[in-house]
Design a protein around this motif. Structure first.
Motif, PDB file in Angstrom:
ATOM      1  N   ALA A   1       0.389 -70.696  14.371  1.00  0.00           N
ATOM      2  CA  ALA A   1       0.103 -69.132  14.240  1.00  0.00           C
ATOM      3  C   ALA A   1       1.569 -68.557  14.583  1.00  0.00           C
ATOM      4  N   ILE A   2       2.393 -69.010  15.561  1.00  0.00           N
ATOM      5  CA  ILE A   2       3.891 -68.655  15.840  1.00  0.00           C
ATOM      6  C   ILE A   2       4.882 -68.859  14.568  1.00  0.00           C
TER       7      ILE A   2
ATOM      8  N   VAL B   1      -0.625 -64.978  22.681  1.00  0.00           N
ATOM      9  CA  VAL B   1      -1.816 -65.451  22.080  1.00  0.00           C
ATOM     10  C   VAL B   1      -3.005 -64.974  23.051  1.00  0.00           C
ATOM     11  N   ILE B   2      -4.297 -64.388  22.518  1.00  0.00           N
ATOM     12  CA  ILE B   2      -5.347 -63.993  23.156  1.00  0.00           C
ATOM     13  C   ILE B   2      -6.085 -64.895  23.672  1.00  0.00           C
ATOM     14  N   LEU B   3      -6.590 -65.179  24.973  1.00  0.00           N
ATOM     15  CA  LEU B   3      -7.298 -66.200  25.382  1.00  0.00           C
ATOM     16  C   LEU B   3      -8.733 -65.543  26.193  1.00  0.00           C
TER      17      LEU B   3
ATOM     18  N   VAL C   1      -2.277 -64.018  27.084  1.00  0.00           N
ATOM     19  CA  VAL C   1      -2.891 -62.779  27.340  1.00  0.00           C
ATOM     20  C   VAL C   1      -4.456 -63.001  27.315  1.00  0.00           C
ATOM     21  N   LEU C   2      -4.960 -62.773  28.733  1.00  0.00           N
ATOM     22  CA  LEU C   2      -6.492 -62.858  29.012  1.00  0.00           C
ATOM     23  C   LEU C   2      -7.080 -61.716  28.619  1.00  0.00           C
ATOM     24  N   VAL C   3      -8.440 -62.013  28.352  1.00  0.00           N
ATOM     25  CA  VAL C   3      -9.347 -60.850  27.972  1.00  0.00           C
ATOM     26  C   VAL C   3     -10.630 -61.057  28.874  1.00  0.00           C
ATOM     27  N   ASP C   4     -11.005 -60.272  29.572  1.00  0.00           N
ATOM     28  CA  ASP C   4     -12.266 -60.265  30.566  1.00  0.00           C
ATOM     29  C   ASP C   4     -13.499 -60.672  29.228  1.00  0.00           C
ATOM     30  N   LEU C   5     -14.736 -61.210  30.110  1.00  0.00           N
ATOM     31  CA  LEU C   5     -15.830 -61.354  29.336  1.00  0.00           C
ATOM     32  C   LEU C   5     -16.704 -60.192  29.031  1.00  0.00           C
TER      33      LEU C   5
ATOM     34  N   VAL D   1       0.033 -63.360  17.842  1.00  0.00           N
ATOM     35  CA  VAL D   1      -0.022 -64.361  16.547  1.00  0.00           C
ATOM     36  C   VAL D   1      -1.200 -64.922  16.421  1.00  0.00           C
ATOM     37  N   ALA D   2      -1.986 -64.931  17.395  1.00  0.00           N
ATOM     38  CA  ALA D   2      -3.474 -65.616  17.434  1.00  0.00           C
ATOM     39  C   ALA D   2      -4.336 -65.071  18.457  1.00  0.00           C
ATOM     40  N   VAL D   3      -5.776 -65.316  18.114  1.00  0.00           N
ATOM     41  CA  VAL D   3      -6.759 -64.880  19.071  1.00  0.00           C
ATOM     42  C   VAL D   3      -7.538 -66.222  19.031  1.00  0.00           C
ATOM     43  N   VAL D   4      -7.792 -66.765  20.238  1.00  0.00           N
ATOM     44  CA  VAL D   4      -8.426 -67.858  20.346  1.00  0.00           C
ATOM     45  C   VAL D   4     -10.103 -67.620  21.072  1.00  0.00           C
TER      46      VAL D   4
END
Length: 389
Positions: free
Chosen positions: A50-51, A61-63, A83-87, A108-111
Motif C-alpha cells: 500500500a505504501i 494505515v487505519i486500524l 491510526v485507530l478507529v473506535d468500534l 495508504v490503507a484501511v485494514v
C-alpha cells in the motif's frame, strides 16, 4: 483441574494422503497467494504494498481500536503510522462515521479485520474510501472459507495466518492474497528459511499431544509460555514460509474444509434456546447476522461487565476453555501505551473488551462439554437472558 479444553485451535494434520481432496488453487481463486513466515509478516508485507502503491511523505494505515496488537506491529514495521478507529457499540466492526473522518490524503490503507471469523462490512468501508487511492486490506487471520462460501474475500489484499490457534494451523506462517498482478509485483520476496523439517514435525506432534483436554493443563500452568497473554511484540523480519509447513498446507486446508464440526451449531442453538429480549448477554454472531454456514474461530458473547468475570471463572474452573480475548483497546495494551495513547480514548472498544467472552468451537469440544456450558450460562445469567437478533 486435569481436564482443560484449549480456547481455540484444531490439531495439525501431518499425514492423510487420499483422505482429503487437494484444492489450494480453488480455495484462493481468484486470488494468488504469496507465503510468508507469519500472519504479522504477511500484514506488514501487504501494508508495504500500500505504501509503494501510494507514495506519500507520511503514510498512515487505519486500524480498528480493538484487536490483536500484532496489527500495530505490522504497521510500525512497514513504516506507516497506525491510526485507530473506535468500534460500533456492541459490535466488532469499525465505526463507519469515525472511519470516514480518519481517511485523508496520507491514508495508504484501511485494514478491515474479520474478528473471530465475523466479517467486516467490506462494501461499506470501500464506499467510504472513495477517491482516497488507498488499498483495502482484509485481515482474515481468524477466518477461512468452507467449500460452500464463494466468494469469501473482498479486499484488494487479503492477509491469512496459519499460526497456533488459527482456523488452518501450521504452527506458523501466513499469506497475502492478491488479485491484481500489479500489486503482486510490489510484494517483498522474503528471505528463505532453512528450518529443520524434523524439528517442525516433532513440535507439531508435541502440540497435537498437548492439545488434548487431558494434557492441556500442563502448558497452561507454565507461566513462561504466557498462553493467552496479550502483549506487543515488534516484528523483526519478513521471511518466506519454510518448506516443511508449505508442504502440509494443502492437507490442512482440506482437513479444515471437509471435516464436519457441529460445535458451533450447538452453541448457536443454546443462544437461541435461552433467547429473549433485554438480557445481560448478546449473542454476537446473531447480532451481526453471521450466516449459519460461516465457521467461527471461537463463539463470542458479550456479557454485562458485572456478570462476565463470574461466568468466565465458572467455565474455566469446569475446564471448558473460555477466553476473554484481548483485555482492552489497543492503546491500553502493554507495550503500546506510549505509541498510541496520544490518539485519545476509544470508549466503544474498551466497553467491548470488558464484555467479550468466547467459547471454544474446535474439534476437541465434546457434547458433554456443550451441555456444561449451557448449564453455567443459564445458571449465572438466568433463563431467557441471552439476547438474539
Amino acid at each position: 483441574m486435569f481436564y482443560q479444553l484449549p480456547p481455540a485451535g484444531n490439531r495439525l494434520c501431518l499425514s492423510g494422503a487420499g483422505k482429503y481432496e487437494s484444492g489450494r488453487e480453488n480455495v484462493f481463486s481468484p486470488y494468488v497467494p504469496y507465503f510468508y513466515n507469519s500472519g504479522t509478516a504477511s500484514l506488514a508485507a501487504a501494508i508495504g504494498v500500500a505504501i509503494r502503491n501510494k507514495p506519500v511523505e507520511k503514510p498512515e494505515v487505519i486500524l480498528p481500536a480493538y484487536g490483536c496488537p500484532d496489527i500495530v506491529s505490522a504497521a510500525v514495521f512497514s513504516g506507516a503510522k497506525p491510526v485507530l478507529v473506535d468500534l460500533e457499540n456492541d459490535r466488532p466492526w469499525m465505526n463507519l462515521e469515525r472511519l470516514s473522518a480518519s481517511i485523508n490524503s496520507n491514508t495508504v490503507a484501511v485494514v478491515a479485520v474479520d474478528l473471530l471469523g465475523i466479517p467486516e462490512r467490506i462494501a461499506s468501508i470501500r464506499n467510504l474510501m472513495g477517491r482516497a487511492d488507498a488499498l483495502l486490506i482484509e485481515d482474515s487471520a481468524q477466518a477461512f472459507p468452507l467449500p460452500v462460501e464463494k466468494p469469501f474475500w473482498e479486499g484488494d489484499l487479503v492477509v491469512l495466518s496459519f499460526g497456533r490457534g488459527k482456523p488452518v494451523t501450521l504452527l506458523g506462517g501466513g499469506a497475502v492474497l492478491v488479485r491484481d498482478p500489479v500489486l503482486g509485483r510490489l510484494l517483498p520476496e522474503g528471505a528463505r528459511q532453512c528450518g529443520s523439517g524434523r524439528l517442525f514435525r516433532l513440535t507439531a506432534l508435541l502440540y497435537n499431544l498437548m492439545s488434548s483436554p487431558y494434557l492441556y493443563w500442563i502448558p497452561q500452568g507454565l507461566p513462561f509460555l504466557r498462553l493467552g497473554d496479550t502483549r506487543f511484540h515488534p516484528l523483526t523480519a519478513i521471511e518466506a514460509m519454510d518448506p516443511a509447513r508449505l508442504r502440509l498446507l494443502d492437507l490442512n486446508v482440506s482437513k479444515y474444509q471437509y471435516d464436519k464440526n457441529h460445535v458451533q451449531v450447538a452453541l448457536s442453538d443454546i443462544a437461541k434456546e435461552t433467547g429473549g429480549s433485554g438480557g445481560v448477554v448478546i449473542d454476537l454472531p446473531g447480532a451481526c447476522r453471521v450466516q449459519t454456514h460461516r465457521r467461527l474461530l471461537r463463539y463470542p458473547l458479550l456479557v454485562q461487565t458485572e456478570w462476565r468475570d463470574r461466568v468466565y471463572h465458572r467455565l474455566r474452573n469446569a475446564g471448558l476453555g473460555p477466553s476473554l480475548l484481548y483485555p482492552s483497546s489497543l492503546p491500553r495494551i502493554h507495550g503500546l501505551e506510549n505509541l498510541l495513547q496520544s490518539q485519545g480514548d476509544f470508549p466503544a472498544a474498551d466497553a467491548f473488551a470488558r464484555r467479550i467472552l468466547t467459547l471454544p468451537t474446535h474439534e476437541g469440544v465434546r457434547i458433554a462439554d456443550i451441555g456444561k456450558m449451557r448449564e453455567i450460562l443459564v445458571a449465572d445469567c438466568g433463563e431467557h437472558l441471552i439476547r438474539t437478533f
